[in-house]
Design a protein around this motif. Structure first.
Motif, short mmCIF file in Angstrom:
data_model
loop_
_atom_site.label_atom_id
_atom_site.label_comp_id
_atom_site.label_asym_id
_atom_site.label_seq_id
_atom_site.Cartn_x
_atom_site.Cartn_y
_atom_site.Cartn_z
N ASP A 290 1.63 5.73 -8.36
CA ASP A 290 1.53 4.29 -8.57
C ASP A 290 2.82 3.56 -8.23
OD1 ASP A 290 -1.10 4.50 -9.29
OD2 ASP A 290 -0.70 4.65 -11.44
N ARG A 291 3.95 4.27 -8.27
CA ARG A 291 5.22 3.65 -7.88
C ARG A 291 5.41 3.64 -6.37
NH1 ARG A 291 9.91 6.17 -11.83
NH2 ARG A 291 9.02 5.52 -13.82
N THR A 292 5.10 4.76 -5.72
CA THR A 292 5.53 4.95 -4.34
C THR A 292 4.43 4.78 -3.29
OG1 THR A 292 5.17 7.35 -4.50
CG2 THR A 292 7.36 6.53 -5.08
N SER A 293 3.16 4.76 -3.69
CA SER A 293 2.09 4.61 -2.69
C SER A 293 2.16 3.27 -1.98
CB SER A 293 0.72 4.79 -3.35
OG SER A 293 0.49 3.77 -4.31
N VAL A 294 2.94 2.34 -2.53
CA VAL A 294 3.14 1.06 -1.88
C VAL A 294 3.72 1.26 -0.47
CG1 VAL A 294 5.48 0.68 -2.78
CG2 VAL A 294 4.02 -1.28 -2.29
N GLY A 295 4.40 2.38 -0.24
CA GLY A 295 4.90 2.68 1.10
C GLY A 295 3.78 2.84 2.11
N PHE A 296 2.64 3.40 1.69
CA PHE A 296 1.47 3.50 2.56
C PHE A 296 0.76 2.14 2.68
CE2 PHE A 296 2.13 7.97 1.76
CZ PHE A 296 1.76 8.56 2.95
N ALA A 297 0.68 1.42 1.59
CA ALA A 297 0.06 0.09 1.63
C ALA A 297 0.75 -0.80 2.65
CB ALA A 297 0.11 -0.55 0.25
N ALA A 298 2.06 -0.59 2.84
CA ALA A 298 2.84 -1.44 3.74
C ALA A 298 2.35 -1.38 5.18
CB ALA A 298 4.31 -1.04 3.68
N PHE A 299 1.63 -0.30 5.56
CA PHE A 299 1.15 -0.20 6.93
C PHE A 299 0.37 -1.44 7.34
CE2 PHE A 299 0.92 4.76 6.88
CZ PHE A 299 2.30 4.81 6.89
N THR A 300 -0.49 -1.92 6.42
CA THR A 300 -1.33 -3.09 6.74
C THR A 300 -1.11 -4.25 5.79
OG1 THR A 300 -3.13 -2.08 5.47
CG2 THR A 300 -3.13 -1.69 7.84
N MET A 301 -0.70 -3.96 4.56
CA MET A 301 -0.53 -5.03 3.56
C MET A 301 0.55 -6.01 3.98
SD MET A 301 0.70 -4.70 -0.43
CE MET A 301 2.39 -4.31 0.08
N ASN A 302 1.66 -5.52 4.51
CA ASN A 302 2.76 -6.41 4.88
C ASN A 302 2.30 -7.51 5.84
OD1 ASN A 302 4.30 -4.73 3.31
ND2 ASN A 302 5.75 -4.16 4.91
N GLN A 303 1.49 -7.11 6.81
CA GLN A 303 0.98 -8.10 7.76
C GLN A 303 -0.07 -9.00 7.11
OE1 GLN A 303 -0.46 -6.42 11.41
NE2 GLN A 303 -1.09 -8.39 12.28
N ASP A 304 -0.93 -8.39 6.27
CA ASP A 304 -2.02 -9.16 5.64
C ASP A 304 -1.50 -10.26 4.73
OD1 ASP A 304 -3.94 -7.67 6.91
OD2 ASP A 304 -4.26 -6.29 5.24
N ILE A 305 -0.40 -10.00 4.00
CA ILE A 305 0.10 -11.01 3.06
C ILE A 305 1.43 -11.61 3.50
CG2 ILE A 305 -1.15 -9.94 1.15
CD1 ILE A 305 1.49 -8.88 0.08
#
Length: 437
Positions: free
Chosen positions: A47-62
Motif C-alpha cells: 500500500d505504500r509502494t505500489s504507487v510506483g506502478f500507478a504512476a505509469f498511467t495515473m501521472n498522466q491521467d491526473i
C-alpha cells in the motif's frame, strides 16, 4: 516368570526438559504470530509502494510531474512521522492487539480511497492520510515481539517479520502490473482498481489480528502452563543495559537520537529504491508486465540474504559490526548500479543494495530493545522510527527532484548511496555508547 524389559533410553534431565519447554514455547509463539504479522507487513508495504506502478498511467491521467509524484509518494511519511509517537503511546495504553487492529483497518480504508484522487492536492491529502493511519504499525509490532521473544531470538524473529518488505515486492510487483490491465472495467482506470484491491485486504487482516493475538505472554492460551512459565522466566532473565522505563529519559538518551539518524539514512535508500524502481526499469523500454516481474528480483535476493545474515548475527552477536557492514555494502552496490548503462548490471547492483538495506533493518531493531522497556520502549521505538522514517519522505522526493533537474535517475541513486555511507559511519560510533557488542 518373565520380567518387563528394561528400557535403556535415559530419561531427559531436568535441564533438557526445561530447554525443550522453552523451545516449544518459542516455536508455538512464532507460528501463532509471525505468519499473520508478516502478511500484514506485506500489505503495509504494497500500500505504500505500489504507487510506483500507478504512476505509469495515473501521472498522466491526473496531471502529475515527476517532482509532484515524488512529493506525493513521500508525503505519506510526513503524516507517519508526526503521529508515530502519539500512536505508540496509545498502543501502550490500549494494548497492542486492539491498536494494531485499528491501524490496519484505517490504513486499508485510506489506501483504497486513493482510487478516487483527482489531481495533485487530493493525491497529497490521501497519501498524508495513509501515513497518519499507518503511524505506529512497525514500532508497535517491534514492541509486541520484544514482549514475547527473548533477546537471543529477536534478530531471527524480526528478520522473519521483515520478510514482509521483500515479499511485498515479490507479490506486489506482478499483482500491481496485472491489476493495471483492468483498464476501463466498470468505468475505472487500472490504477484505481489497483488501489482498491490492494488496500482493502488490510481491513480484513486487522479484524483477524483483533481476534487472534494477545497482548501479554501470561494470556497465551495456546501454550501449556509449563511452557508459559518457562517463557516468562526466560523474559525475566534477559540481561539489559540499565533499562529505561520512563519516556522522557528515553528521549534524552543520546543513543536514541543516534539510532534515529542511522535509520534515517538507510530508510531514505530503501524507499528511494522501492518507490522509483518500477519507473527506473520502465526507463529501459520494458513492458508493464516485464517491469512487474523484473522488479521482484531484488526482493527475492533480499529474502535469501536477509535470512542468512540474521542467522549469522544471532550466532555471533556482533550486531553493530554487521549493521555497519550492511550500510557499506548497500552504498557500494548503489554506486555500482549506475556505472554501466546495462539493465542486468544495474539490476544486480540494486538487488545487492536492497538485500543489504533489508538486512540492516532486521539487525537495527534488536539494538534499542536492549535498553528500552515499558513506556520508554513504546515511545522510544516510535520516536526512533518517526525520525528515521522521515527518510521515506526525503528519498522519493529527492530522487524525483533530481530526475526533473538532470533528466536521469543516477544523481538520486548517488545521493541515496551517500546517505548509506553516513549511516555506516554513525553505526561505527555506536561502539562508543554501547557497553557490549
Amino acid at each position: 516368570m518373565y520380567s518387563e524389559p528394561i528400557s535403556t533410553a535415559a530419561a531427559p534431565s531436568p535441564a533438557e526438559h526445561k530447554e525443550a519447554l522453552r523451545q516449544s514455547a518459542i516455536r508455538k509463539n512464532a507460528w501463532r504470530m509471525l505468519p499473520l504479522l508478516t502478511l500484514a507487513f506485506v500489505f503495509n508495504y504494497i500500500d505504500r509502494t505500489s504507487v510506483g506502478f500507478a504512476a505509469f498511467t495515473m501521472n498522466q491521467d491526473i496531471g502529475l510531474t515527476a517532482t509532484q509524484f515524488g512529493w506525493g509518494a513521500g508525503i505519506l511519511f510526513a503524516g507517519y512521522c508526526l503521529f508515530e509517537v502519539p500512536s505508540n503511546l496509545a498502543l501502550y495504553k490500549f494494548g497492542a492487539r486492539r491498536w494494531l487492529a485499528r491501524i490496519m483497518i484505517t490504513w486499508g480504508l485510506a489506501a483504497a480511497a486513493a482510487a478516487f484522487v483527482q489531481g495533485p492536492v487530493s493525491f497529497y491529502f490521501l497519501r498524508f492520510l495513509l501515513g497518519v493511519a499507518e503511524a505506529g504499525f512497525f514500532p508497535g509490532v517491534t514492541y509486541l515481539l520484544a514482549c514475547w521473544f527473548p533477546a537471543q531470538y529477536r534478530t531471527r524473529v524480526l528478520a522473519l517479520f521483515m520478510m514482509g518488505v521483500p515479499l511485498s515486492s515479490v507479490i506486489g510487483g506482478p499483482l500491481s502490473a496485472y491489476l493495471l490491465q483492468m483498464q476501463g472495467w466498470l468505468g475505472l482506470h487500472g490504477w484505481q482498481w489497483m488501489f482498491l484491491l490492494e488496500g482493502l485486504p488490510a481491513v480484513f487482516i486487522g479484524l483477524v489480528v483483533l481476534a487472534w493475538l494477545r497482548d501479554d505472554p501470561k494470556d497465551a492460551h495456546w501454550l501449556s502452563p509449563d511452557e508459559r512459565r518457562e517463557l516468562l522466566e526466560m523474559l525475566a532473565e534477559e540481561p539489559r543495559e540499565r533499562p529505561k522505563k520512563a519516556l522522557f529519559s528515553a528521549l534524552k538518551d543520546g543513543r536514541v537520537l543516534l539510532l534515529a539518524t542511522i535509520q534515517f539514512g538507510f530508510i531514505l535508500g530503501s524507499y528511494g529504491i522501492g518507490i522509483w524502481l518500477p519507473l527506473i526499469l520502465k526507463n529501459h523500454g520494458l513492458s508493464t508486465m516485464s517491469v512487474g516481474y523484473l522488479s521482484t528480483i531484488p526482493y527475492i535476493v533480499s529474502i535469501i540474504g536477509m535470512t542468512v545474515w540474521a542467522r549469522v548475527v544471532d550466532v555471533t552477536g556482533r550486531k553493530i559490526l554487521n549493521l555497519m557492514l550492511c550500510c557499506i555494502l548497500g552504498a557500494v552496490a548503489l554506486f555500482a548500479s549506475t556505472a554501466w548503462n546495462d539493465l542486468a548490471l544495474e539490476l544486480l547492483g540494486i538487488s545487492i543494495a536492497v538485500m543489504a538495506v533489508s538486512s540492516a533493518r532486521a539487525i537495527f531493531w534488536t539494538i534499542p530493545t536492549r535498553f528500552l522497556t515499558g513506556m520508554a520502549a513504546a515511545g522510544g521505538l516510535a520516536f526512533i522510527n518517526s525520525i528515521g522514517t522521515f527518510g521515506g519522505f526525503v528519498g522519493p522526493t529527492l530522487v524525483g527532484a533530481l530526475k526533473d533537474a538532470t533528466g536521469s535517475f543516477s544523481a538520486g541513486i548517488w545521493a541515496m548511496a551517500g546517505m548509506l555511507c553516513l549511516s555506516a559511519l554513525l553505526s561505527a560510533s555506536l561502539w562508543l555508547f554501547m557497553k557490549k557488542e
